[in-house]
Design an enzyme around this catalytic site. Structure first.
Site, short mmCIF file in Angstrom:
data_model
loop_
_atom_site.label_atom_id
_atom_site.label_comp_id
_atom_site.label_asym_id
_atom_site.label_seq_id
_atom_site.Cartn_x
_atom_site.Cartn_y
_atom_site.Cartn_z
N LYS A 99 -71.72 7.99 28.33
CA LYS A 99 -70.78 7.18 27.54
C LYS A 99 -71.22 7.05 26.08
O LYS A 99 -70.40 7.14 25.17
CB LYS A 99 -70.61 5.80 28.19
CG LYS A 99 -69.80 5.81 29.48
CD LYS A 99 -68.30 6.02 29.21
CE LYS A 99 -67.46 5.89 30.46
NZ LYS A 99 -66.02 6.04 30.22
N ASP A 106 -46.80 4.84 46.02
CA ASP A 106 -45.40 4.62 45.61
C ASP A 106 -45.29 3.56 44.52
O ASP A 106 -44.51 3.70 43.58
CB ASP A 106 -44.56 4.18 46.81
CG ASP A 106 -44.34 5.34 47.77
OD1 ASP A 106 -44.62 6.49 47.36
OD2 ASP A 106 -43.93 5.08 48.91
N ASP A 150 -58.35 17.45 38.37
CA ASP A 150 -59.62 17.01 37.80
C ASP A 150 -59.56 17.14 36.28
O ASP A 150 -59.21 18.22 35.77
CB ASP A 150 -60.71 17.93 38.39
CG ASP A 150 -62.11 17.56 37.95
OD1 ASP A 150 -62.26 16.93 36.89
OD2 ASP A 150 -63.04 17.92 38.68
N GLY A 196 -57.25 4.42 39.18
CA GLY A 196 -58.42 3.54 39.18
C GLY A 196 -58.01 2.10 38.90
O GLY A 196 -56.83 1.79 38.72
N TYR A 223 -74.66 7.55 33.56
CA TYR A 223 -73.37 7.03 33.09
C TYR A 223 -73.51 6.48 31.66
O TYR A 223 -72.70 6.79 30.77
CB TYR A 223 -72.94 5.95 34.07
CG TYR A 223 -71.71 5.15 33.74
CD1 TYR A 223 -70.46 5.74 33.67
CD2 TYR A 223 -71.81 3.76 33.55
CE1 TYR A 223 -69.33 4.97 33.42
CE2 TYR A 223 -70.69 2.99 33.31
CZ TYR A 223 -69.44 3.60 33.24
OH TYR A 223 -68.34 2.83 33.00
N GLY A 240 -57.20 9.00 35.12
CA GLY A 240 -57.78 8.03 36.05
C GLY A 240 -56.79 6.94 36.38
O GLY A 240 -57.15 5.78 36.57
C1 AKB Z 1 -70.19 0.03 36.30
O1 AKB Z 1 -70.69 -0.90 36.96
O2 AKB Z 1 -70.60 1.18 36.31
C2 AKB Z 1 -69.01 -0.31 35.41
C3 AKB Z 1 -69.42 -0.65 34.03
C4 AKB Z 1 -70.13 -1.91 33.74
O3 AKB Z 1 -69.17 0.10 33.14
N1 AKB Z 1 -68.24 -1.37 35.97
#
Ligand code: AKB
Length: 336
Positions: A155, A39, A52, A11, A151, A8
């Site tokens: 995690k 660059d 990926d 990012g 998410y 990543g």
């Molecule tokens: C999100 O908003 O998904 C992230 C986080 C708080 O992990 N920035």
């Protein structure tokens, strides 16, 4: 020479981490990202793999290098993950598992523990109501772990997966009994960078508000004025990753650490933005799903374990973050 893999790399955290690491001598940097590196980033990188993280062919390419440490930053953030839960699981969980297995193979081959730095998040917390959130105060690493988002679920599972692989699987399967994998995770608050704007997260309202004001654009904030979650200036996020990576293993009493800096409401951020950019136009148009996500996250974190075990302390409280980091740099970014 330390061989470092950053996934990543394109990012927000990747940008800042690459710039900081590239100034350190004796570092070979391998960068993985779906997109080509610009660059400015490419000149810090020795090997760039485009692809990926959940693709086994990509992992096979990375596996050819004797990697010492991995900053596994590739992920779909919270809002993106709600829109594409299967894709999120693939990148956030399968991608992490593939890299953990690779780290174990490399550690076994080289006889050195591969350090695996994993950015987790305040999204692992799940408050059932605003009352619960307000009563919880600053949460420790071990409470309220009932995430409501894909998410957050991805995690919190990967925190446990990494700890398990590191504590048990990593050691038991190595014939020499050596430690082959050293997993360490940080629970990041919302990060605010002066030079990049995030996409796909739910803490994005703070950086979006600041960057809009710096460009003279009106901003409709997608959460209520009273919405409150922890935030941090990007340089502190990078510092935390590097400090945790550098901490002696014997000092670490846990695998996953909270880190805090400041916890403003959306309105407190808006007041600060307006004092820096008096013509800023900020209104509120709460988005029900995104508001619900922010309401489910903790209002503050207890980071006393990080302070005790590896000396964590943020350089930027909210005043310093705005006055000494965000405002001076952001004005230059848009003036240019
Ligand atoms: C999100 O908003 O998904 C992230 C986080 C708080 O992990 N920035």
């Amino acid at each position: 020479m330390i061989t470092t893999l950053i996934t990543g790399a394109n990012g927000e955290i990747g940008h800042s981490l690459l710039e900081t690491l590239s100034s350190q001598p004796d570092r070979k940097i391998i960068a993985l990202d779906l997109a080509p590196l610009g660059d400015a980033l490419a000149r810090h990188v020795h090997v760039h793999v485009q692809g990926d993280v959940s693709d086994p062919n990509v992992v096979a390419q990375l596996d050819q290098h004797d990697i010492d440490e991995i900053y596994h930053l590739a992920a779909l953030l919270s809002t993106s993950s709600e829109k594409n839960p299967e894709g999120a699981h693939n990148v956030n969980v399968n991608g992490t598992m593939g890299l953990l297995m690779m780290a174990r193979r490399i550690g076994t081959r080289t006889g050195k523990a591969v350090k695996f730095l994993f950015p987790s998040t305040i999204a692992v917390y799940g408050m059932k109501s605003i009352e619960e959130k307000n009563n919880a105060g600053a949460v420790t690493e071990f409470e309220h772990l009932q995430p409501t988002t894909m998410y957050g679920i991805n995690k919190v599972y990967c925190e446990q997966l990494g700890a398990y692989m590191s504590d048990r699987f990593g050691q038991l399967t190595d014939e020499r009994g050596a430690k082959v994998l050293d997993f360490r995770a940080l629970r990041f608050p919302g990060l605010i960078s002066a030079t990049t704007v995030p996409t796909g997260g739910t803490s994005d309202y703070a950086p979006e508000m600041i960057h809009a004001a710096a460009q003279g654009k009106a901003y409709a904030c997608f959460v209520r004025p009273d919405a409150r979650i922890p935030f941090m200036a990007m340089p502190d996020g990078v510092k935390a990753l590097l400090d945790l990576a550098a901490a002696p293993m014997e000092n670490l009493t846990q695998r996953v650490y909270n880190i805090g800096a400041f916890s403003p409401s959306a309105e407190e951020i808006a007041v600060k933005v307006k004092s820096a950019f008096p013509s800023a136009e900020i209104t509120y148009a709460p988005h029900p799903q995104r508001q619900a996500i922010v309401d489910s996250w903790c209002g503050d974190v207890n980071d006393s374990a990080a302070r005790r075990d590896w000396g964590w302390t943020p350089d930027f409280d909210m005043e310093r973050a705005f006055n000494e980091y965000l405002m001076p740099i952001i004005s230059q970014v848009y003036a240019g």
